[in-house]
Design a protein around this motif. Structure first.
Motif, PDB file in Angstrom:
ATOM      1  N   GLY A   6     -11.076   8.322   3.768  1.00  9.75           N
ATOM      2  CA  GLY A   6      -9.870   7.237   2.977  1.00  9.75           C
ATOM      3  C   GLY A   6      -8.564   7.435   4.326  1.00  9.75           C
ATOM      4  O   GLY A   6      -7.590   7.982   3.993  1.00  9.75           O
ATOM      5  N   THR A   7      -9.125   6.403   5.151  1.00  8.61           N
ATOM      6  CA  THR A   7      -8.703   6.352   6.561  1.00  8.61           C
ATOM      7  C   THR A   7      -6.512   5.882   5.640  1.00  8.61           C
ATOM      8  O   THR A   7      -5.655   5.419   6.545  1.00  8.61           O
ATOM      9  CB  THR A   7      -8.842   4.942   7.415  1.00  8.61           C
ATOM     10  N   GLY A   8      -6.618   4.958   4.614  1.00  7.46           N
ATOM     11  CA  GLY A   8      -5.881   3.606   4.351  1.00  7.46           C
ATOM     12  C   GLY A   8      -4.948   3.143   5.628  1.00  7.46           C
ATOM     13  O   GLY A   8      -6.144   2.171   5.879  1.00  7.46           O
ATOM     14  N   PRO A  41     -14.442   9.934  -2.876  1.00  9.00           N
ATOM     15  CA  PRO A  41     -15.487  10.367  -2.760  1.00  9.00           C
ATOM     16  C   PRO A  41     -14.810  11.869  -1.488  1.00  9.00           C
ATOM     17  O   PRO A  41     -14.697  11.315  -0.330  1.00  9.00           O
ATOM     18  CB  PRO A  41     -16.122   9.741  -1.419  1.00  9.00           C
ATOM     19  N   LEU A  63      -1.732   6.010   8.380  1.00  8.10           N
ATOM     20  CA  LEU A  63      -0.952   6.760   8.607  1.00  8.10           C
ATOM     21  C   LEU A  63      -1.159   8.452   8.570  1.00  8.10           C
ATOM     22  O   LEU A  63      -0.168   9.153   9.336  1.00  8.10           O
ATOM     23  CB  LEU A  63       0.235   6.392   7.173  1.00  8.10           C
ATOM     24  N   ASP A 102      -9.011  12.355   1.355  1.00  3.87           N
ATOM     25  CA  ASP A 102      -8.188  11.973   1.231  1.00  3.87           C
ATOM     26  C   ASP A 102      -8.617  10.557   0.823  1.00  3.87           C
ATOM     27  O   ASP A 102      -7.747   9.210   0.249  1.00  3.87           O
ATOM     28  CB  ASP A 102      -7.235  11.497   1.801  1.00  3.87           C
ATOM     29  N   ALA A 103     -10.156  10.736  -0.269  1.00  2.00           N
ATOM     30  CA  ALA A 103     -10.391   9.417  -1.030  1.00  2.00           C
ATOM     31  C   ALA A 103     -10.787  10.399  -2.430  1.00  2.00           C
ATOM     32  O   ALA A 103     -11.397  10.983  -2.068  1.00  2.00           O
ATOM     33  CB  ALA A 103     -11.717   8.669  -0.251  1.00  2.00           C
ATOM     34  N   ASP A 131     -13.060   4.430   6.270  1.00  2.00           N
ATOM     35  CA  ASP A 131     -12.408   3.822   4.547  1.00  2.00           C
ATOM     36  C   ASP A 131     -13.606   2.645   3.832  1.00  2.00           C
ATOM     37  O   ASP A 131     -14.241   2.098   5.284  1.00  2.00           O
ATOM     38  CB  ASP A 131     -11.115   3.671   4.717  1.00  2.00           C
ATOM     39  N   ASN A 132     -13.296   2.786   2.788  1.00  2.00           N
ATOM     40  CA  ASN A 132     -14.246   0.850   2.383  1.00  2.00           C
ATOM     41  C   ASN A 132     -13.181   0.017   2.458  1.00  2.00           C
ATOM     42  O   ASN A 132     -13.524  -1.234   1.937  1.00  2.00           O
ATOM     43  CB  ASN A 132     -14.740   1.456   1.325  1.00  2.00           C
ATOM     44  N   MET A 192       0.189   4.473  -1.077  1.00  2.00           N
ATOM     45  CA  MET A 192      -0.968   5.555  -1.663  1.00  2.00           C
ATOM     46  C   MET A 192      -0.651   6.857  -0.017  1.00  2.00           C
ATOM     47  O   MET A 192      -1.829   7.621  -0.263  1.00  2.00           O
ATOM     48  CB  MET A 192      -2.388   5.489  -1.594  1.00  2.00           C
ATOM     49  N   ALA A 193      -0.293   6.444   0.379  1.00  2.00           N
ATOM     50  CA  ALA A 193      -0.357   7.707   1.843  1.00  2.00           C
ATOM     51  C   ALA A 193       0.376   8.616   1.699  1.00  2.00           C
ATOM     52  O   ALA A 193       0.905   9.001   1.133  1.00  2.00           O
ATOM     53  CB  ALA A 193       0.636   6.938   2.947  1.00  2.00           C
ATOM     54  N   SER A 194      -0.426   9.769   2.799  1.00  2.00           N
ATOM     55  CA  SER A 194      -0.065  11.153   2.726  1.00  2.00           C
ATOM     56  C   SER A 194       1.563  11.126   3.125  1.00  2.00           C
ATOM     57  O   SER A 194       2.405  10.710   3.888  1.00  2.00           O
ATOM     58  CB  SER A 194      -0.772  11.760   3.300  1.00  2.00           C
ATOM     59  N   PHE A 254       0.506  -1.396   0.026  1.00  2.00           N
ATOM     60  CA  PHE A 254       0.057  -0.448  -0.126  1.00  2.00           C
ATOM     61  C   PHE A 254       0.557   1.186   0.022  1.00  2.00           C
ATOM     62  O   PHE A 254       1.837   1.022   1.203  1.00  2.00           O
ATOM     63  CB  PHE A 254      -0.818   0.158   1.335  1.00  2.00           C
ATOM     64  N   ASP A 310     -18.345   2.689   2.177  1.00  2.00           N
ATOM     65  CA  ASP A 310     -18.541   3.929   0.889  1.00  2.00           C
ATOM     66  C   ASP A 310     -18.510   4.909   1.494  1.00  2.00           C
ATOM     67  O   ASP A 310     -19.550   4.843   1.933  1.00  2.00           O
ATOM     68  CB  ASP A 310     -19.992   2.650   0.080  1.00  2.00           C
ATOM     69  N   GLY A 311     -17.759   5.747   1.202  1.00  2.00           N
ATOM     70  CA  GLY A 311     -17.563   7.391   0.935  1.00  2.00           C
ATOM     71  C   GLY A 311     -18.734   7.822   0.232  1.00  2.00           C
ATOM     72  O   GLY A 311     -18.782   8.464   1.465  1.00  2.00           O
ATOM     73  N   TYR A 312     -19.278   7.709  -0.645  1.00  2.00           N
ATOM     74  CA  TYR A 312     -20.093   8.477  -0.869  1.00  2.00           C
ATOM     75  C   TYR A 312     -20.921   8.306   0.119  1.00  2.00           C
ATOM     76  O   TYR A 312     -22.117   9.033  -0.674  1.00  2.00           O
ATOM     77  CB  TYR A 312     -20.390   7.276  -2.258  1.00  2.00           C
TER      78      TYR A 312
HETATM   79  C1  SAM Z   1      -5.462   7.999  -0.098  1.00  3.01           C
HETATM   80  S1  SAM Z   1      -5.494   6.602   0.070  1.00  3.01           S
HETATM   81  C2  SAM Z   1      -5.448   7.312   1.630  1.00  3.01           C
HETATM   82  C3  SAM Z   1      -4.129   7.611   2.820  1.00  3.01           C
HETATM   83  C4  SAM Z   1      -4.460   8.075   4.084  1.00  3.01           C
HETATM   84  N1  SAM Z   1      -4.918   9.067   3.792  1.00  3.01           N
HETATM   85  C5  SAM Z   1      -2.783   7.789   4.943  1.00  3.01           C
HETATM   86  O1  SAM Z   1      -2.418   9.216   4.368  1.00  3.01           O
HETATM   87  O2  SAM Z   1      -2.661   6.853   4.795  1.00  3.01           O
HETATM   88  C6  SAM Z   1      -6.820   6.992  -0.124  1.00  3.01           C
HETATM   89  C7  SAM Z   1      -8.268   5.876   0.424  1.00  3.01           C
HETATM   90  O3  SAM Z   1      -9.415   5.478   0.335  1.00  3.01           O
HETATM   91  C8  SAM Z   1     -10.557   4.438  -0.017  1.00  3.01           C
HETATM   92  N2  SAM Z   1     -10.956   4.788  -0.779  1.00  3.01           N
HETATM   93  C9  SAM Z   1     -11.480   4.706  -2.016  1.00  3.01           C
HETATM   94  N3  SAM Z   1     -12.490   4.635  -2.656  1.00  3.01           N
HETATM   95  C10 SAM Z   1     -13.262   4.511  -1.567  1.00  3.01           C
HETATM   96  C11 SAM Z   1     -14.625   4.911  -1.032  1.00  3.01           C
HETATM   97  N4  SAM Z   1     -15.505   4.626  -2.724  1.00  3.01           N
HETATM   98  N5  SAM Z   1     -14.878   4.453   0.193  1.00  3.01           N
HETATM   99  C12 SAM Z   1     -14.596   5.129   1.097  1.00  3.01           C
HETATM  100  N6  SAM Z   1     -12.972   4.551   0.857  1.00  3.01           N
HETATM  101  C13 SAM Z   1     -12.354   4.668   0.424  1.00  3.01           C
HETATM  102  C14 SAM Z   1      -9.216   3.283  -0.106  1.00  3.01           C
HETATM  103  O4  SAM Z   1      -9.234   1.901  -0.425  1.00  3.01           O
HETATM  104  C15 SAM Z   1      -7.752   4.040   1.060  1.00  3.01           C
HETATM  105  O5  SAM Z   1      -7.129   3.728   1.347  1.00  3.01           O
END
Ligand code: SAM
Length: 172
Positions: A53-55, A123, A58, A120-121, A77-78, A27-29, A25, A101-103
């Motif tokens: 967007g917890t991921g 949605p 981090l 950070d997602a 997060d989903n 995609m962290a900030s 993974f 689901d964020g939406y």
């Molecule tokens: C950029 S990453 C987040 C990284 C985290 N904030 C960090 O900095 O460590 C985006 C996150 O959005 C989540 N995501 C993607 N689509 C989503 C949705 N429809 N609903 C909720 N979460 C979603 C992904 O599972 C992913 O963990």
């Protein structure tokens, strides 16, 4: 100012980073965003914080490190595998971890508005932007990152970024 030195990386960060690497993974900030989040969260004592967007947690670890004893964080997060890493590493009664689901979550949320939203997602950022801003208190912070061109952006992403920047600046 030596802004590349981070003396206050959250204590849980290394463990979460290790688990994230195992899952590939990436995609962290970055640390700059994390440090900024900590500072802004600390400026909102007893703040109500939302992370979309917890991921693996981090950025959440930075948010937590800036929170006062009475602040509260909701993080959504989903992806249950990623969310579980965050839940275990950052167990804290001030954090509500939401697997959703964020939406759906944004559309259905009816609770108190937030002092800071880290979107950070997709949605909350590229989709449902207006609905998400409507969840922000007057004087609150809406934070997004990754707005500068990156080599791994898929086709069409650049146009989406431009559109979002125009929206944030109040242009249509
Ligand atoms: C950029 S990453 C987040 C990284 C985290 N904030 C960090 O900095 O460590 C985006 C996150 O959005 C989540 N995501 C993607 N689509 C989503 C949705 N429809 N609903 C909720 N979460 C979603 C992904 O599972 C992913 O963990």
């Amino acid at each position: 100012m030596k802004d590349y030195i981070f003396p206050d990386i959250p204590r849980q960060y290394k463990k979460i980073a290790k688990a994230s690497k195992k899952l590939e993974f990436n995609m962290a900030s970055d640390l700059y965003t994390g440090s900024l989040l900590k500072t802004l969260v600390a400026s909102k004592p007893s703040g109500r914080i939302l992370e979309l967007g917890t991921g693996s947690g981090l950025s959440t670890s930075w948010i937590l490190s800036g929170m006062s004893k009475t602040a509260k964080l909701t993080t959504v997060d989903n992806n249950d595998v990623l969310l579980d890493i965050a839940k275990v590493a950052l167990a804290d009664s001030r954090i509500k971890f939401v697997l959703a689901d964020g939406y759906e979550w944004i559309k259905n949320y009816k609770g108190e508005k937030f002092d800071l939203i880290f979107a950070d997602a997709i949605p909350g950022k590229y989709d449902l932007f207006g609905e998400t801003l409507a969840l922000l208190k007057v004087g609150g912070f809406y934070i997004i990152d990754d707005m500068k061109p990156q080599s791994n952006w898929p086709a069409g992403h650049s146009a989406r970024v431009k559109k979002l920047i125009a929206l944030v600046r109040g242009k249509r």
